[in-house]
Each structure stands twice: as structure tokens, then as C-alpha cells.
Design an enzyme around this catalytic site. Structure first.
Site, PDB file in Angstrom:
ATOM      1  N   ARG A 243      59.316  23.192  71.076  1.00 21.93           N
ATOM      2  CA  ARG A 243      59.925  22.682  72.308  1.00 21.93           C
ATOM      3  C   ARG A 243      59.224  23.336  73.498  1.00 21.93           C
ATOM      4  O   ARG A 243      59.012  24.556  73.506  1.00 21.93           O
ATOM      5  CB  ARG A 243      61.418  23.004  72.379  1.00 21.93           C
ATOM      6  CG  ARG A 243      62.318  22.119  71.545  1.00 21.93           C
ATOM      7  CD  ARG A 243      62.378  20.679  72.082  1.00 21.93           C
ATOM      8  NE  ARG A 243      63.248  19.834  71.293  1.00 21.93           N
ATOM      9  CZ  ARG A 243      62.864  19.127  70.221  1.00 21.93           C
ATOM     10  NH1 ARG A 243      61.603  19.152  69.804  1.00 21.93           N
ATOM     11  NH2 ARG A 243      63.731  18.365  69.578  1.00 21.93           N
ATOM     12  N   GLU A 272      59.124  17.268  79.713  1.00 21.33           N
ATOM     13  CA  GLU A 272      58.613  16.009  79.142  1.00 21.33           C
ATOM     14  C   GLU A 272      59.251  14.799  79.786  1.00 21.33           C
ATOM     15  O   GLU A 272      60.465  14.819  80.029  1.00 21.33           O
ATOM     16  CB  GLU A 272      58.922  15.979  77.629  1.00 21.33           C
ATOM     17  CG  GLU A 272      57.949  16.783  76.813  1.00 21.33           C
ATOM     18  CD  GLU A 272      58.254  16.739  75.320  1.00 21.33           C
ATOM     19  OE1 GLU A 272      58.029  17.749  74.668  1.00 21.33           O
ATOM     20  OE2 GLU A 272      58.727  15.695  74.826  1.00 21.33           O
ATOM     21  N   HIS A 290      53.919  14.657  72.164  1.00 20.97           N
ATOM     22  CA  HIS A 290      55.034  14.912  71.234  1.00 20.97           C
ATOM     23  C   HIS A 290      54.894  14.055  69.963  1.00 20.97           C
ATOM     24  O   HIS A 290      55.751  13.226  69.656  1.00 20.97           O
ATOM     25  CB  HIS A 290      56.382  14.646  71.922  1.00 20.97           C
ATOM     26  CG  HIS A 290      57.533  15.338  71.238  1.00 20.97           C
ATOM     27  ND1 HIS A 290      58.578  15.920  71.910  1.00 20.97           N
ATOM     28  CD2 HIS A 290      57.824  15.529  69.917  1.00 20.97           C
ATOM     29  CE1 HIS A 290      59.439  16.437  71.055  1.00 20.97           C
ATOM     30  NE2 HIS A 290      59.005  16.210  69.836  1.00 20.97           N
TER      31      HIS A 290
END
Ligand code: 8YV
Length: 328
Positions: A243, A272, A290
Site C-alpha cells: 500500500r 492513488e 497497481h
């Protein structure tokens, strides 16, 4: 009398076989055009649904949960990380939460290994150069990277994914080091030839490559703070497929620009889908959108898990992948 099918709201487009099965089993409301749901849409969904199936792109916070109707009994997350869901609030409201562990371990570990190879060996930089028509022939000193074999890999978070990365990295000749809340069972340490570091600071200062595999929680937010990144050696590389919030992205960017760190491989970002624009200008950084668990097989397995969790819940049983507040 057949039981009424549960109303299941799915916030994003899922693979076709999963959506088809969901339509058979549930009163499923799908998101066919795959737009990221607005706050208002999420609020309307929780007000009406028996089950919500969100993804990382939905912030299921206190404000959204305040709109939950009396029927909302399960949030069956499509994904393993649940840091976008307010678990204290779901607990307070008696809403069960499930996730999709195990099925994305190997894919995420593969992508991590790809970055561990790509950054020191300058894969993306070389590819850009080729496409730019800038390759004018081989030379002994052209585009030299660094060897992976024999280097020290520091793994932060030695759960399923951390261990799967360790197995791969060991096969590439790296020595395995790790920092984890709990020390591994001695049998696993022996199998992985892994060295445990109780102190993250001390481990960071001695590694050639550091890779992050812990969940994002209030305790791990900016775990890699400016101070900690500074502990890393200037020739070291940082890899993150976990993360973005775990790393102080601005501090990392500043250090990469100054050459205080050799490079980074990032599949996740603090805000993000926004990325610090200065990262885009750096050659020693490999950036991915991602993609850690983005395989068709993985997405189908994740969908299967979601279906099993909903079905078990709807049948009046404890769903298998229940996430408990404080578990992470
Ligand atoms: C998923 C992930 O694609 O499962 C996770 O925690 O980070 C990703 O690999 C995403 O979260 C799906 O919601």
C-alpha cells in the site's frame, strides 16, 4: 418456499463468469460500465443492499456507513486489503466484513519479484530507450545495472505474500532477512534460510533491496518515514506492492532525486491514482498501476471467494474469510 435472494450491490465490473454466477445466485446489481462509484451512489447502495461488494476504489467510511439500511449485514470485499473500510464502525453496527486472502499471494509475489529484477537491471529504462530509437549498439560499459544474486533482501511483513516473495528471491540467490510483528516458526525460517530482525531500523540499514508486504493500518502509515528511508544505504532499492500509504512518497521522491537511494519499484501510491509527478521524471524508478494481483485467474479466484462468503452468510453461517477489527 424458496428464500428471497439477497440484494447484492457490486461496485465495480468483475470478470464475466463471476458476474454470471452472481446473477444466478443473488439479486445482483452490477456496475456494467465500471465507473468508480460516487459517494452518493455508495450511500444509496448501503441504504438498500443486504450485501455490498466494494473494492479498493470505494472509501467505505463512517459517513457512508451512517447511511446503512437495516438489511446491510455483510461487506464482502473484493480484495485482501481492507484499509478502505472503517472496521471499527462496521463492528459497532454489527456488519460483518470479509476479504479474499490466499488467492492473490502468488501473483503479487510474482509482480514483486519482477520489480526486484526490473529496477536494478534497468529493464524499463532499456525498453524506453529502444522505443525511443536511441540504441546505437552494444558496448561493454553500456547501461550497467546491478547483480541480484548474493544480495540481501529485507522483507517488511512476513505473512503469506512476504513468504512467497522470500521463496522466489531465495531461488534467485538472494539472502532473506525479515522484520515482522511475530517471528516465524523455526521450520519456516529454516526452509527460507531467513534471518529475523527485531529492529526494523537495523534491518533497513543493512539491506540491498527492501520490499514491503505488511498491511496498511494506522500503525503502518508512513512506516517508511523520511527518517527510516534515510537509514537505507545509498545503493539500496525500495520495492512496494503493498500500500502506498506505508511509504512517505514525497520523502522517497526527494531522496531518489538526490541520489540518496539507488532506485524504487512502485506498484502502489500514497494518493492513488495520483502519482508524485517528480517520480515520472526519474529513470531509476519503475512505476506500475497497481497490477500486483491483476491476472484473470486471480480475479476469478477472488470473485469465487466473494461468492462463497456471500452464499455462506446468506445461508445463515459464518463466512469463511471474516475480517475482525484489530486483526491487521
Ligand atoms: C486488489 C490489493 O486488486 O487485494 C488487495 O488488497 O491490493 C489488490 O491486489 C484490490 O485491492 C482489489 O480491491
Amino acid at each position: 418456499m424458496p428464500q428471497k435472494k439477497p440484494l447484492v450491490v457490486v461496485t465495480r465490473k468483475l470478470p464475466d463468469p463471476i458476474e454470471t454466477r452472481m446473477m444466478e445466485l443473488f439479486d445482483a446489481r452490477l456496475n456494467l460500465d465500471d465507473h468508480a462509484m460516487t459517494k452518493a451512489e455508495l450511500m444509496a447502495a448501503v441504504a438498500e443492499a443486504d450485501v455490498l461488494v466494494p473494492t479498493i476504489t470505494d472509501r467505505v467510511d463512517g459517513e457512508i456507513l451512517a447511511q446503512a439500511g437495516p438489511n446491510l449485514g455483510l461487506i464482502a470485499n473484493f480484495g485482501t486489503g481492507v484499509d478502505h473500510i472503517d472496521l471499527a464502525e462496521t463492528k459497532r453496527r454489527g456488519i460483518a466484513v470479509t476479504n479474499t486472502p490466499n488467492v492473490l499471494t502468488e501473483d503479487t509475489a510474482d509482480m514483486t519479484m519482477a520489480l526486484i529484477l526490473a529496477v536494478p537491471r534497468r529493464l524499463a529504462e532499456g525498453e524506453r530507450l529502444m522505443r525511443g530509437g536511441e540504441w546505437h549498439g552494444w558496448s561493454p560499459t553500456f547501461m550497467l545495472g546491478h547483480r541480484i544474486w548474493g544480495k540481501r533482501l529485507g522483507i517488511i511483513g512476513m505473512g503469506r505474500i512476504g513468504q512467497a516473495v522470500a521463496r522466489r528471491a531465495k531461488a534467485f540467490g538472494m539472502s532473506i532477512h525479515y522484520n515482522n510483528r511475530k517471528r516465524l516458526h523455526p521450520d519456516i525460517e529454516t526452509e527460507l534460510e531467513a534471518t529475523y530482525w527485531e529492529s526494523l531500523d537495523q534491518m533497513l540499514a543493512r539491506m540491498d533491496v527492501v520490499t514491503i508486504h505488511c498491511p496498511h493500518t494506522p500503525a503502518t502509515f508512513h512506516l517508511l518515514s523520511a527518517r527510516r528511508i534515510r537509514l537505507m544505504r545509498p545503493h539500496a532499492y525500495l520495492i512496494n506492492t503493498s500500500r502506498g500509504e506505508i511509504v512517505d512518497e514525497n520523502a522517497l521522491t526527494r531522496m531518489l532525486i538526490k541520489g540518496e537511494l539507488a532506485g524504487a519499484g512502485l506498484d502502489v501510491f500514497e494518493h492513488e491514482p495520483a502519482v508524485n509527478p517528480k517520480l515520472l521524471e526519474l529513470d531509476n524508478v519503475v512505476l506500475l498501476p497497481h497490477l500486483g494481483s491483476a491476472t484473470l485467474e486471480g480475479r476469478i479466484d477472488m470473485g469465487e471467494k466473494v461468492i462463497i462468503n456471500i452464499k455462506t452468510y446468506a445461508d445463515g453461517h459464518n463466512p469463511p474469510d471474516r475480517v475482525l477489527a484489530g486483526m491487521f
